[in-house]
Design a protein around this motif. Structure first.
Motif, PDB file in Angstrom:
ATOM      1  N   GLY A   2     -31.082  34.150  29.773  1.00 33.34           N
ATOM      2  CA  GLY A   2     -32.589  35.039  29.940  1.00 33.34           C
ATOM      3  C   GLY A   2     -33.497  33.793  29.407  1.00 33.34           C
ATOM      4  O   GLY A   2     -33.242  33.184  28.233  1.00 33.34           O
ATOM      5  N   ILE A   3     -34.654  33.832  30.205  1.00 31.94           N
ATOM      6  CA  ILE A   3     -35.690  33.062  30.035  1.00 31.94           C
ATOM      7  C   ILE A   3     -37.103  33.654  29.485  1.00 31.94           C
ATOM      8  O   ILE A   3     -37.387  34.664  30.309  1.00 31.94           O
ATOM      9  N   LYS A  53     -34.760  21.894  35.421  1.00 26.86           N
ATOM     10  CA  LYS A  53     -36.096  22.050  36.107  1.00 26.86           C
ATOM     11  C   LYS A  53     -36.278  23.250  36.668  1.00 26.86           C
ATOM     12  O   LYS A  53     -37.542  23.909  36.516  1.00 26.86           O
ATOM     13  N   LEU A  54     -35.116  24.078  36.814  1.00 27.85           N
ATOM     14  CA  LEU A  54     -35.405  25.661  37.170  1.00 27.85           C
ATOM     15  C   LEU A  54     -35.992  26.451  36.004  1.00 27.85           C
ATOM     16  O   LEU A  54     -36.677  27.134  36.270  1.00 27.85           O
ATOM     17  N   VAL A  55     -35.390  26.051  34.700  1.00 26.80           N
ATOM     18  CA  VAL A  55     -35.913  26.629  33.664  1.00 26.80           C
ATOM     19  C   VAL A  55     -37.270  26.598  33.285  1.00 26.80           C
ATOM     20  O   VAL A  55     -38.103  27.457  33.104  1.00 26.80           O
ATOM     21  N   ASN A  56     -37.657  25.298  33.567  1.00 26.94           N
ATOM     22  CA  ASN A  56     -39.132  24.763  33.284  1.00 26.94           C
ATOM     23  C   ASN A  56     -39.915  25.696  34.344  1.00 26.94           C
ATOM     24  O   ASN A  56     -41.042  26.122  34.005  1.00 26.94           O
ATOM     25  N   LYS A  57     -39.556  25.757  35.675  1.00 25.13           N
ATOM     26  CA  LYS A  57     -40.265  26.290  36.422  1.00 25.13           C
ATOM     27  C   LYS A  57     -40.378  27.832  36.156  1.00 25.13           C
ATOM     28  O   LYS A  57     -41.426  28.684  36.395  1.00 25.13           O
ATOM     29  N   GLY A  58     -39.149  28.367  35.666  1.00 27.09           N
ATOM     30  CA  GLY A  58     -39.353  29.928  35.066  1.00 27.09           C
ATOM     31  C   GLY A  58     -40.271  30.088  33.894  1.00 27.09           C
ATOM     32  O   GLY A  58     -41.041  31.024  34.006  1.00 27.09           O
ATOM     33  N   ILE A  59     -40.433  29.244  33.084  1.00 26.00           N
ATOM     34  CA  ILE A  59     -41.260  29.307  31.826  1.00 26.00           C
ATOM     35  C   ILE A  59     -42.667  29.134  32.419  1.00 26.00           C
ATOM     36  O   ILE A  59     -43.552  30.096  31.915  1.00 26.00           O
ATOM     37  N   GLU A  60     -42.826  28.331  33.431  1.00 27.92           N
ATOM     38  CA  GLU A  60     -44.194  28.265  33.897  1.00 27.92           C
ATOM     39  C   GLU A  60     -44.591  29.514  34.498  1.00 27.92           C
ATOM     40  O   GLU A  60     -45.783  29.983  34.290  1.00 27.92           O
ATOM     41  N   HIS A  61     -43.957  30.172  35.141  1.00 29.53           N
ATOM     42  CA  HIS A  61     -44.259  31.335  35.936  1.00 29.53           C
ATOM     43  C   HIS A  61     -44.425  32.647  34.833  1.00 29.53           C
ATOM     44  O   HIS A  61     -45.557  33.230  34.910  1.00 29.53           O
ATOM     45  N   ILE A  62     -43.717  32.416  33.655  1.00 34.00           N
ATOM     46  CA  ILE A  62     -44.026  33.589  32.798  1.00 34.00           C
ATOM     47  C   ILE A  62     -45.255  33.543  32.063  1.00 34.00           C
ATOM     48  O   ILE A  62     -45.803  34.155  31.797  1.00 34.00           O
ATOM     49  N   LYS A  63     -45.526  32.057  31.825  1.00 38.24           N
ATOM     50  CA  LYS A  63     -47.088  31.521  31.254  1.00 38.24           C
ATOM     51  C   LYS A  63     -48.136  31.878  32.037  1.00 38.24           C
ATOM     52  O   LYS A  63     -49.154  32.191  31.685  1.00 38.24           O
ATOM     53  N   ASN A  64     -47.728  32.160  33.432  1.00 42.23           N
ATOM     54  CA  ASN A  64     -49.053  32.434  34.405  1.00 42.23           C
ATOM     55  C   ASN A  64     -48.956  33.759  34.677  1.00 42.23           C
ATOM     56  O   ASN A  64     -49.624  34.470  35.347  1.00 42.23           O
ATOM     57  N   SER A 113     -38.673  29.825  25.271  1.00 36.22           N
ATOM     58  CA  SER A 113     -37.259  29.184  25.721  1.00 36.22           C
ATOM     59  C   SER A 113     -37.545  27.520  25.632  1.00 36.22           C
ATOM     60  O   SER A 113     -38.560  26.889  26.052  1.00 36.22           O
ATOM     61  N   ASN A 114     -36.291  27.136  25.243  1.00 37.45           N
ATOM     62  CA  ASN A 114     -36.415  25.578  25.282  1.00 37.45           C
ATOM     63  C   ASN A 114     -35.340  25.211  26.122  1.00 37.45           C
ATOM     64  O   ASN A 114     -34.248  25.528  26.241  1.00 37.45           O
ATOM     65  N   PRO A 115     -35.820  24.462  27.454  1.00 32.41           N
ATOM     66  CA  PRO A 115     -34.724  24.326  28.829  1.00 32.41           C
ATOM     67  C   PRO A 115     -33.566  23.449  28.155  1.00 32.41           C
ATOM     68  O   PRO A 115     -32.430  23.911  28.608  1.00 32.41           O
TER      69      PRO A 115
END
Length: 372
Positions: free
Chosen positions: A346-347, A103-114, A351-353
């Protein structure tokens, strides 16, 4: 004269009497150094102007612990291998609870995509029960196993007990000369195949190099960047570049620390945005994991004349102040018969969670092997 027995006897007594100590060995040498603080006073530094051994946290808003040079007894020993106890007790690794980290990694990826971040390094803490409390035995195994790392055992009764084997130099200073390292790109080491790096990996490494040179630019001059080389760390290969420069007379050591810590390798970038995301979302306190540790403002005397019999040597000796700091990676905290192991990765937007979770599991096993 310091012997193996007298060194470790002094360390065991220090630990038994709940007095602060650090024992460590820097990469690619066979020298073990030991600092024994003579009381249990908790010294801290925020200016980094003192002389001693510093143990600094990920978040410099918290205390950086100092063992002042003048408050410690010092021992040095040169040796290639330490005899260790042969008993091996396997520590169970229960790595089934992956939901929170994914969940944490997914949240990080979302922030990067934004576009809020380019990269963020996300970690977690793993708790393991220990059958015995013998940190100095663990230090001996670290010393024997990780010759290319800064290996250490650090203890203060008011802070805790930490052990680690970190291959990553934050930076070193000799006089006015600053040396730091840009490290990026990872692939498994294989004895039988030639190393091939992709354009993307070279590009990633260049981003880190450019980031470091930009960070130190206000405080240094005569920046020199080496060619990129491939280096091996255990079973992994990385791309590595040395960056050297001269610190300006108007710059302080603290300004260099604040410019370079935490690095993109343990935090992400842009630095402040990545750090804010970590402090808000990781849901645990990293404490000294991904902080840094090492010798602070120690005097080095070097003779310019190599003839030891020359009585004029002293006239030609130069005195330099030297500091060397290592990023506190591959580390564990020992607390109440438990090992708290810190692992992360590093994310980026690609990245694949699930794979990021597996990478942290593999890193946990590496550390558990040394603790067993």
């Amino acid at each position: 004269m310091t012997t193996i027995n007298s060194l470790f006897e002094a360390l065991e007594n220090q630990y038994k009497n709940q007095l602060p100590f650090v024992v460590y060995s820097r990469p690619i040498n066979s020298v073990i150094k030991c600092w024994l603080q003579e009381d249990d006073i908790l010294h801290t530094t925020s200016s980094f102007t003192e002389s001693g051994f510093v143990f600094a946290p990920f978040n410099l808003d918290n205390d950086s612990i100092l063992f002042p040079q003048d408050s410690c007894k010092h021992h040095t020993l040169e040796i290639n291998h330490l005899k260790t106890a042969s008993n091996y007790v396997e520590i169970e690794v229960d790595e089934t609870n992956s939901d929170n980290h994914i969940k944490l990694v997914n949240k990080g990826i979302e922030h990067i995509k934004n576009k809020a971040l380019e990269k963020v390094v996300l970690s977690r803490q793993v708790e393991k029960k220990l059958s015995s409390d013998k940190p100095l035995e663990t230090f001996k195994r670290l010393f024997n196993t990780y010759k290319n790392a800064m290996v250490y055992c650090w203890y203060h009764p008011k802070v805790g007990l930490w052990l680690g084997a970190t291959p990553e130099l934050l930076f070193k200073v000799e006089g006015k000369r600053l040396t730091t390292i840009s490290l990026a790109g990872t692939q498994p080491y294989s004895e039988n195949s030639d190393v091939q790096w992709t354009h993307k990996e070279y590009e990633e490494q260049q981003i880190v190099t450019d980031y470091i040179t930009d960070q130190i630019a206000p405080y240094t001059s005569q920046v020199n960047v080496s060619n990129v080389e491939t280096v091996r760390a255990g079973n992994l290969l990385h791309l590595k570049t040395y960056i050297t420069s001269l610190i300006k007379d108007t710059s302080s050591l603290k300004s260099i620390i604040e410019a370079l810590h935490p690095t993109p390798a343990v935090c992400g970038f842009p630095k402040q945005e990545a750090k804010d995301f970590i402090l808000k979302n990781e849901n645990y306190n990293r404490e000294y994991y991904t902080g840094f540790l090492g010798e602070l403002n120690l005097k080095q005397i070097r003779s310019r004349n190599t003839n030891a019999r020359n009585v004029e040597n002293n006239a030609y000796a130069t005195v330099k102040t030297a500091s060397n700091f290592y990023v506190n990676l591959r580390c564990t905290q020992i607390k109440e018969s438990k090992a708290l192991i810190y692992v992360g990765g590093g994310i980026t937007k690609d990245s694949n969670p699930e794979k990021e979770w597996e990478e942290t599991v593999n890193k946990t096993k590496t550390i558990v092997n040394v603790l067993s």
